[in-house]
Design an enzyme around this catalytic site. Structure first.
Site, PDB file in Angstrom:
ATOM      1  CG  ASN B 162      -0.196  -0.019   2.519  1.00 35.10           C
ATOM      2  OD1 ASN B 162       0.676  -0.859   2.740  1.00 35.10           O
ATOM      3  ND2 ASN B 162      -0.499   0.930   3.379  1.00 35.10           N
ATOM      4  CB  CYS B 336       7.541  13.873  12.285  1.00 27.62           C
ATOM      5  SG  CYS B 336       9.110  13.792  13.132  1.00 27.62           S
TER       6      CYS B 336
END
Lengths: 259, 396
Positions: B162, B336
């Protein structure tokens, strides 16, 4: 709060960071803080005059809030005395930015740490102006766990035929000039070559070292292999980052360590 | 912000190249769903004519999905989405068959849902082996073979990844599992609508499908379970879906998914051709225009809509926010931007260092992508990368 839902103030400092760059000169001290696992890295440069931070610059590799917190702390520290600057906390930085998502607090932590590191380096130099640079290269560990087990199953002490490395991920351990040449030759066979050296510099003639730096070879400074792992053949290595004293795994197919 | 047409409607919309994360429902799908909310609202379990209508809609939908993957209608189980399908397929199978063995094999780059399902099983008496992939994200047959033991009862390898879009040699893995008499599950969510699916030819025993990835509604999915594969149900109740998935069927959703599959079957070939042109334009231009940029994933064996990059010296979340400022919506594998601050396990499995995994950018196009969307990215991206590199201590 989603990581991208930053306050307007954070976004402003991200879009228009203040005091980006580096400083040079005798009166400049540098603080560098990073975390290779988390991935963030910050560098602060301070110029101190009459015990006051006269100028400050930074460079950051990191997320939006890493950039914003670094930018903000330069504004907070500029013009402050050393004693005042060293007291700036991560909460101060976050507050000045109208808050940070909780998960991002470590970024502002890093900014305060890097500033303190620069101040510490400045103070250290004040005390011992003439102390020589610390010794560089750390001795490579003789034994890598698994080296014998995987000999010729991904670990090579000699290289005759480069074509066996076609499309493989290859780690080349720094063994001087010849290992640099091998790393460079390998780039013709595979896009992924990593050169691992325990030193801050590579011990090879200037010309060759420059070639390596400009090539596609990824160089890991101040790093050494601790362990080789896999099922029947090499699949992963365990690396020690000597500078940050962090250990991590890296997927790979082959290791060349000249004898 | 520029006006851009989604589904032929005009909406305030920038450039959307994150089809991997979410797709708009095709208007043609919405149209067939609507009557089932308030006109043909029956429950298939009822014996009156309103109930009969619902039963007919349900069974017709089952046939359409079966045709889409070359299966039989009674091999199709409707669920609440791909995650439930994988749970039912994997947990349902191993719990039913634990007397045959307790070992599972997956790859290092499976979707997080598969990783977490096997983590749960590992806490409940099963053992799990993970197969490493090569630097392009491909699973090798010999490594699957090496990991299989006489205790292995299930192998689960995604049809395509994916994130990086690498397609796997599924028919070879299927053949190997059939030869060893081990059940083969494949999560086809990333591949559906982009690669032709044929469960018989590929020797797939269990297959996970989502509706949204076919431009159908979210909240619907399918598990294909080959005839003869016995499962324990996870949702117990009134015995719907042959007792394997109880709960009143979501008829509007199911009708929508079936219509989406039907449209996809007709239009896929044409779409894939168009996506390939966009993808190659992105890959070729970005690698040429941006110094020290790299393609993640396989150079050729990759999904036609996926272009995945990394840029030395910069971090993905700051790249994402910078592009957001320019009205471009994309994805990154950066830690992050994640909940855990861990970088993408897929990028790490490619052999990338953490700092490299942080600098990734994922562009996925889809049904409503236009050439000008691609042009806009190519126009903006080099400048954005350059600005972030000026801030970076890693890029000199």
């Amino acid at each position: 709060m989603k990581s991208t839902q930053y306050s307007e103030k954070v976004l402003d400092h991200f879009r228009n960071p203040r005091n980006v760059g580096t400083l040079k000169g005798k009166d400049v001290a540098v603080g560098r803080v990073g975390n290779p696992v988390c991935g963030d890295l910050m560098e602060f440069y301070i110029k101190v005059k009459n015990n006051k931070i006269e100028d400050i610059k930074f460079k950051t590799f990191g997320c939006g809030s890493a950039i914003a917190t670094a930018s903000m702390i330069t504004e907070l520290a500029k013009g402050k005395t050393i004693e005042q600057a060293v007291k700036i906390t991560r909460q101060d930085v976050a507050d000045e930015l109208d808050g940070l998502p909780p998960i991002k607090m470590h970024c502002s932590n890093l900014a305060a740490d890097a500033l303190r590191e620069a101040i510490k380096n400045y103070q250290k130099r004040q005390k011992t102006e003439s102390t020589a640079q610390a010794a560089v290269a750390t001795q490579t560990k003789k034994e890598i766990v698994g080296e014998e087990e995987f000999l010729n199953k991904g670990v090579f002490h000699v290289v005759d035929d480069f074509s066996i490395f076609k499309d493989k991920r290859v780690i080349v351990v720094d063994k001087g000039e010849r290992s640099v040449e091998i790393a460079l030759s390998l780039t013709k066979y595979t896009p992924r070559v990593i050169f691992v050296t325990p030193g801050k510099e590579i011990t090879a003639p200037k010309e060759l070292e420059k070639k390596l730096r400009e090539s596609n070879v990824k160089i890991l400074y101040e790093s050494e292999l601790l362990e080789i792992k896999g099922v029947n053949e090499v699949e992963q290595i365990h690396i020690h980052d000597l500078n940050e004293d962090e250990e991590y795994d890296l997927f790979t197919d082959a290791i060349i360590k000249l004898s | 912000m520029r006006q851009c047409g989604f589904n032929g409607e005009r909406a305030e919309m920038g450039v959307y190249l994150d089809y991997q994360s979410s797709k708009p429902v095709d208007q043609r799908v919405v149209d067939v769903m609507l009557p089932y909310f308030n006109k043909q609202f029956g429950n298939p379990s009822s014996l009156h004519s309103i109930g009969d209508e619902a039963t007919e809609a349900l069974e017709k939908s089952r046939q359409k999905i079966a045709a889409f993957i070359k299966a039989e209608p009674d091999e199709i189980i409707f669920t609440s989405g791909a995650t439930e399908s994988s749970n039912l397929g994997i947990i349902g199978y191993v719990m039913r068959n634990k007397d045959k063995g307790n070992h599972l094999v997956i790859s290092e780059i499976e979707h997080i849902s598969i990783h977490n399902i096997t983590k749960y099983l590992a806490k409940n008496g099963f053992t799990v082996s993970k197969i490493p992939v090569d630097q392009y994200g491909r699973v090798s047959i010999s490594k699957v073979r090496e990991r299989i033991t006489d205790k292995t009862i299930l192998v689960s390898i995604g049809y395509a990844n994916n994130e990086i879009g690498t397609a796997q040699p599924i028919s070879h893995i299927g053949a190997l599992c059939r030869e060893k008499n081990i059940v083969f599950h494949s999560d086809a969510v990333a591949a559906e609508g982009l690669l032709p699916l044929d469960v018989k030819k590929d020797n797939i025993d269990l297959l996970t499908l989502s509706s949204n990835d076919l431009y159908g509604p979210k909240g619907v999915g399918v598990l294909y379970a080959r005839k003869g594969i016995r499962l324990n149900p996870l949702v117990i109740g009134g015995g719907q879906e042959r007792g394997l998935r109880s709960g009143t069927e979501d008829i509007p959703g199911i009708v929508g998914m079936a219509r989406a599959a039907e449209i996809m079957q007709k239009e896929m070939k044409e779409e894939v051709k168009r996506f390939t042109v966009y993808r190659d334009a992105l890959i070729n231009n970005i690698l040429e225009d941006i110094p020290r940029s790299h393609l993640n994933g396989h150079p050729t064996e990759r999904l036609s809509n996926n272009a995945h990059f990394r840029f030395d010296g910069i971090e993905g979340e700051s790249l994402l926010i910078s592009l957001k400022d320019k009205g471009i919506s994309v994805s990154t594998g950066s830690a992050c931007s994640s909940k855990t601050l861990e970088p993408s396990h897929t990028l790490i499995a490619l052999g990338l260092l953490h700092e490299e995994a942080h600098g990734s950018l994922e562009l996925t196009c889809g049904r409503f992508t236009k050439q000008h969307d691609i042009d806009r990215v190519l126009e903006v991206l080099p400048g954005v990368v350059e600005r972030l590199r000026e801030l970076s201590p890693l890029y000199r």
